[in-house]
Write a protein that holds these residues in place. Structure first.
Motif, PDB file in Angstrom:
ATOM      1  N   UNK A   8     -97.936 -51.099 113.300  1.00 14.74           N
ATOM      2  CA  UNK A   8     -98.855 -50.298 112.176  1.00 14.74           C
ATOM      3  C   UNK A   8     -97.976 -49.284 111.785  1.00 14.74           C
ATOM      4  N   UNK A   9     -98.028 -48.721 110.449  1.00 15.82           N
ATOM      5  CA  UNK A   9     -97.499 -47.383 110.234  1.00 15.82           C
ATOM      6  C   UNK A   9     -97.963 -46.082 110.722  1.00 15.82           C
ATOM      7  N   UNK A  10     -97.217 -45.306 111.503  1.00 16.74           N
ATOM      8  CA  UNK A  10     -97.822 -43.916 112.031  1.00 16.74           C
ATOM      9  C   UNK A  10     -97.994 -42.802 111.087  1.00 16.74           C
ATOM     10  N   UNK A  11     -99.032 -42.034 111.300  1.00 16.07           N
ATOM     11  CA  UNK A  11     -99.242 -41.147 110.295  1.00 16.07           C
ATOM     12  C   UNK A  11     -98.154 -40.346 110.129  1.00 16.07           C
ATOM     13  N   UNK A  12     -97.314 -39.943 111.235  1.00 19.29           N
ATOM     14  CA  UNK A  12     -96.299 -38.853 111.496  1.00 19.29           C
ATOM     15  C   UNK A  12     -94.826 -39.645 110.755  1.00 19.29           C
ATOM     16  N   UNK A  13     -94.892 -40.784 110.559  1.00 16.55           N
ATOM     17  CA  UNK A  13     -93.846 -41.628 110.299  1.00 16.55           C
ATOM     18  C   UNK A  13     -93.505 -42.521 111.109  1.00 16.55           C
ATOM     19  N   UNK A  14     -92.572 -43.579 110.924  1.00 22.03           N
ATOM     20  CA  UNK A  14     -92.450 -44.669 111.632  1.00 22.03           C
ATOM     21  C   UNK A  14     -93.516 -45.437 112.064  1.00 22.03           C
ATOM     22  N   UNK A  15     -93.409 -46.277 113.158  1.00 18.80           N
ATOM     23  CA  UNK A  15     -94.337 -47.117 113.560  1.00 18.80           C
ATOM     24  C   UNK A  15     -94.986 -47.092 115.095  1.00 18.80           C
ATOM     25  N   UNK A  16     -96.293 -47.544 115.134  1.00 21.24           N
ATOM     26  CA  UNK A  16     -96.747 -47.642 116.429  1.00 21.24           C
ATOM     27  C   UNK A  16     -96.741 -49.312 116.657  1.00 21.24           C
ATOM     28  N   UNK A  17     -96.158 -49.638 117.745  1.00 16.97           N
ATOM     29  CA  UNK A  17     -96.197 -50.947 118.364  1.00 16.97           C
ATOM     30  C   UNK A  17     -97.105 -51.334 119.338  1.00 16.97           C
ATOM     31  N   UNK A  18     -97.954 -52.344 119.535  1.00 21.09           N
ATOM     32  CA  UNK A  18     -98.757 -52.809 120.161  1.00 21.09           C
ATOM     33  C   UNK A  18     -98.667 -54.215 120.725  1.00 21.09           C
ATOM     34  N   UNK A  19     -98.664 -54.561 122.133  1.00 24.22           N
ATOM     35  CA  UNK A  19     -98.569 -55.865 122.439  1.00 24.22           C
ATOM     36  C   UNK A  19    -100.082 -56.039 123.191  1.00 24.22           C
ATOM     37  N   UNK A  20    -100.902 -56.871 122.047  1.00 24.04           N
ATOM     38  CA  UNK A  20    -102.362 -57.012 122.562  1.00 24.04           C
ATOM     39  C   UNK A  20    -102.573 -57.807 124.164  1.00 24.04           C
TER      40      UNK A  20
END
Length: 70
Positions: A8-20
């Motif tokens: 998902x896009x991060x608020x501060x730029x870049x991406x947050x990545x999650x492995x569920x």
């Protein structure tokens, strides 16, 4: 082993990545960097807490209607 990456896009730029499957989360400036960081973090997690092989994940998307204001 195939695992899932949710970015998902991060608020501060870049991406947050999650492995569920493991709950590992990381971030990166690009999709490629976020996935590489997630791969590393998940491998470290799995070296301590192995998961049983359950087959390939199935990922899909769905939509919900947005409320209309009359």
């Amino acid at each position: 082993m195939q695992l899932t990456a949710v970015l998902t896009p991060a608020e501060e730029g870049g991406y947050v990545a999650l492995n569920p499957e493991t709950g590992t989360t990381t971030q990166g400036e690009t999709v490629e960097e976020a996935v590489a960081n997630l791969r590393e973090a998940t491998a470290l997690y799995l070296s301590e807490f192995p998961l049983p092989s359950t087959g390939n994940p199935v990922v899909t998307i769905f939509t919900i209607p947005t409320p209309s204001h009359a």
